[in-house]
Motif scaffolding. Structure first.
Motif, PDB file in Angstrom:
ATOM      1  N   THR A   1      -7.516   2.085   9.623  1.00  0.00           N
ATOM      2  CA  THR A   1      -7.539   2.470   8.209  1.00  0.00           C
ATOM      3  C   THR A   1      -8.143   1.316   7.432  1.00  0.00           C
ATOM      4  OG1 THR A   1      -5.633   3.956   8.334  1.00  0.00           O
ATOM      5  CG2 THR A   1      -6.042   2.960   6.209  1.00  0.00           C
TER       6      THR A   1
ATOM      7  N   GLN B   1       0.879  -1.161   0.000  1.00  0.00           N
ATOM      8  CA  GLN B   1       0.000   0.000   0.000  1.00  0.00           C
ATOM      9  C   GLN B   1       0.921   1.216   0.000  1.00  0.00           C
ATOM     10  OE1 GLN B   1      -3.548   2.262   2.515  1.00  0.00           O
ATOM     11  NE2 GLN B   1      -2.340   0.709   3.548  1.00  0.00           N
TER      12      GLN B   1
ATOM     13  N   ASN C   1      -3.949   7.590   2.582  1.00  0.00           N
ATOM     14  CA  ASN C   1      -5.170   6.920   3.000  1.00  0.00           C
ATOM     15  C   ASN C   1      -5.639   7.578   4.294  1.00  0.00           C
ATOM     16  OD1 ASN C   1      -7.321   5.151   3.180  1.00  0.00           O
ATOM     17  ND2 ASN C   1      -6.083   3.299   2.883  1.00  0.00           N
ATOM     18  N   THR C   2      -6.893   7.339   4.635  1.00  0.00           N
ATOM     19  CA  THR C   2      -7.465   8.031   5.785  1.00  0.00           C
ATOM     20  C   THR C   2      -7.323   7.219   7.067  1.00  0.00           C
ATOM     21  OG1 THR C   2      -9.640   7.107   5.254  1.00  0.00           O
ATOM     22  CG2 THR C   2      -9.137   9.309   4.398  1.00  0.00           C
TER      23      THR C   2
ATOM     24  N   PHE D   1      -6.132  12.439   5.993  1.00  0.00           N
ATOM     25  CA  PHE D   1      -5.231  11.636   5.162  1.00  0.00           C
ATOM     26  C   PHE D   1      -3.816  11.598   5.738  1.00  0.00           C
ATOM     27  CE2 PHE D   1      -8.607  12.231   2.112  1.00  0.00           C
ATOM     28  CZ  PHE D   1      -8.568  11.078   1.338  1.00  0.00           C
TER      29      PHE D   1
ATOM     30  N   TYR E   1      -8.036  -0.822   3.934  1.00  0.00           N
ATOM     31  CA  TYR E   1      -7.341  -1.153   2.692  1.00  0.00           C
ATOM     32  C   TYR E   1      -7.637  -2.626   2.422  1.00  0.00           C
ATOM     33  CZ  TYR E   1      -3.712  -1.254  -0.906  1.00  0.00           C
ATOM     34  OH  TYR E   1      -3.033  -1.354  -2.104  1.00  0.00           O
TER      35      TYR E   1
END
Length: 197
Positions: A154, A113, A117-118, A135, A156
């Motif tokens: 998070t 990754q 991302n948040t 973010f 993903y």
């Protein structure tokens, strides 16, 4: 304030130093036990492969020192993962401060990754003045599953833990030093945390 940045050959220490400088602080990059023990705050960065990093930590004897520290300690990226029991990356035994194992993302998502991302479910003073779903910048193929130590998560492919806390130890999977003003706010929050457990 004395800030020690642990140097074991696997850190993005310059990025951390520059971020501290932007906040008006100085840090000392060191593997010296006395300097680390006497620091007000300790940052444990990490970039690289878990088993190789642990070999360097063992060679320096830092595996005996780090778990005994009483001041606030912040693990970043691989540094956070090495605070855990074990990592699937190279079958590495960690420092065992957090009783959780680090596992690899499944083939259903692209690894590593890499990018923004948040973070959400924020539960600590580490995230003072940080909004939900802010973010942060991440680069990793292994992760900490959801667990009792989670203070941020998070998504993903799955929802996983991106920040952990136990006693005086904190860890963040993302890179606050590369996450703009909000990442720097998290670093600032760490630096002003009460030193008492």
């Amino acid at each position: 304030m004395k800030i020690a940045i642990i140097d074991y050959g696997a850190g993005n220490v310059q990025s951390v130093l520059f971020a501290l400088n932007r906040l008006g602080y100085e840090g000392e990059v060191t593997s010296n036990w006395e300097v680390i023990s006497n620091a007000d705050k300790v940052i444990f960065p990490g970039v690289g492969e878990a088993s190789s990093a642990m070999k360097m930590i063992l060679n320096l004897g830092l595996d005996k020192l780090i778990p005994t520290l009483n001041q606030p300690v912040l693990g970043i990226c691989l540094g956070m993962q090495l605070l855990c029991n074990y990592s699937e990356e190279g079958n590495a035994k960690g420092l065992g401060i957090f009783d959780i194992d680090v596992v690899k993302f499944t083939s259903e998502v692209k690894v590593p990754q890499m990018g923004w991302n948040t973070i959400k479910n924020l539960k600590s003073d580490l995230f003072k003045d940080i909004k939900e779903d802010e973010f942060m910048y991440l680069v990793h193929s292994y992760y900490v599953p959801k667990c009792e130590y989670a203070i941020a998560t998070t998504e993903y492919g799955i929802e996983y833990t991106t920040a952990i806390h136990k006693d005086n130890f904190y860890g963040v999977q993302f890179h606050p030093e590369k996450s703009g003003i909000y990442g720097e706010q998290i670093l600032k929050n760490f630096l002003i945390l009460n030193s008492k457990i």
